[in-house]
Design an enzyme around this catalytic site. Structure first.
Site, PDB file in Angstrom:
ATOM      1  N   SER A  62      11.680 -23.806 -40.201  1.00  7.21           N
ATOM      2  CA  SER A  62      11.773 -25.259 -40.363  1.00  7.21           C
ATOM      3  C   SER A  62      12.906 -25.860 -39.535  1.00  7.21           C
ATOM      4  O   SER A  62      13.872 -25.196 -39.168  1.00  7.21           O
ATOM      5  CB  SER A  62      11.990 -25.610 -41.837  1.00  7.21           C
ATOM      6  OG  SER A  62      10.892 -25.233 -42.615  1.00  7.21           O
ATOM      7  N   GLN A  63      12.755 -27.139 -39.264  1.00  9.45           N
ATOM      8  CA  GLN A  63      13.781 -27.932 -38.593  1.00  9.45           C
ATOM      9  C   GLN A  63      15.077 -27.847 -39.401  1.00  9.45           C
ATOM     10  O   GLN A  63      15.070 -28.055 -40.612  1.00  9.45           O
ATOM     11  CB  GLN A  63      13.276 -29.368 -38.528  1.00  9.45           C
ATOM     12  CG  GLN A  63      14.099 -30.340 -37.748  1.00  9.45           C
ATOM     13  CD  GLN A  63      13.373 -31.673 -37.642  1.00  9.45           C
ATOM     14  OE1 GLN A  63      12.169 -31.763 -37.898  1.00  9.45           O
ATOM     15  NE2 GLN A  63      14.096 -32.716 -37.279  1.00  9.45           N
TER      16      GLN A  63
END
Length: 216
Positions: A62-63
């Site tokens: 994920s970011q």
């Protein structure tokens, strides 16, 4: 294994703060955990960008700002036991390990469980346990949990996970019926029921039942 240079770390933390990650404990945990150790191959050089990146088994890491915002919303206390559904690269679990007493992380892909388990041992994260399991059913043998975090999107919060949340506990997860429209929500379990807060729009892989067929 060499880590990022100080300027890269400063830029990384600045990007987190600029996107709303302001909790000092969360920022300290994210400074301690080198994202570069969780990104392999072609994308390793992009490990410190605020962007999601592909990993094995068709999943993503994920970011970082979303990881930070989810962790911040979870409000983990030092004595908490946390369940993570969707181990993925292991990055989120590693950050949680710096904040909680104990982290159980479940993943449906055998390869990811094997690789992240080895990485957790290499990093000395003795309070994290990675397990092969269908996360939509939680982990009843270790329940109830103080905190639950889900890193894949369901149409609604899964009933078994809600049932495994302690009174006073918090669950953070993305919900939505399509890849395009998802909302990160926070669920608090109270003496009288469940309270829901909508946090921000997100995009996650879907929460799937069963184990992955990666054959490894």
């Amino acid at each position: 294994m060499t880590g990022p240079n100080p300027e890269t770390i400063m830029q990384f933390l600045f990007a987190l703060r600029s996107r709303g990650v302001t909790d000092a404990r969360v920022l300290a945990a994210m400074e301690q955990v080198d994202r570069g150790q969780f990104v392999k191959g072609l994308f390793a050089e992009r490990a410190y960008e605020d962007t999601p990146l592909p990993i094995a088994c068709g999943q993503t890491i994920s970011q970082p700002s979303v990881v930070g915002l989810m962790t911040q919303a979870l409000d983990v206390r030092p004595r908490d036991t946390v369940l993570e559904v969707g181990t993925g690269s292991g990055y989120q679990a590693a950050i949680l390990s710096k904040l909680a007493r104990r982290v159980y992380t479940v993943e449906r892909h055998k390869r990811l469980v094997r690789e992240t388990g080895a990485l957790f041992r290499e990093l000395g994260l003795t309070n994290v346990t990675a397990m092969l399991s269908d996360g939509s059913f939680g982990l009843s043998e270790q329940a109830p949990f103080d905190r639950i975090i889900v890193t894949a999107a369901a149409e609604d919060p899964p009933g078994p996970l809600l049932a495994q949340l302690k009174i006073g506990g918090i669950m953070v997860l993305p919900v939505g019926q399509s890849d395009a429209v998802q909302t990160l929500i926070r669920v608090r379990r109270t003496e009288t029921g469940l309270d829901y807060d909508e946090l921000l729009p997100v995009r996650f892989v879907p929460l799937l039942e069963g184990l992955g067929r990666d054959g490894a």
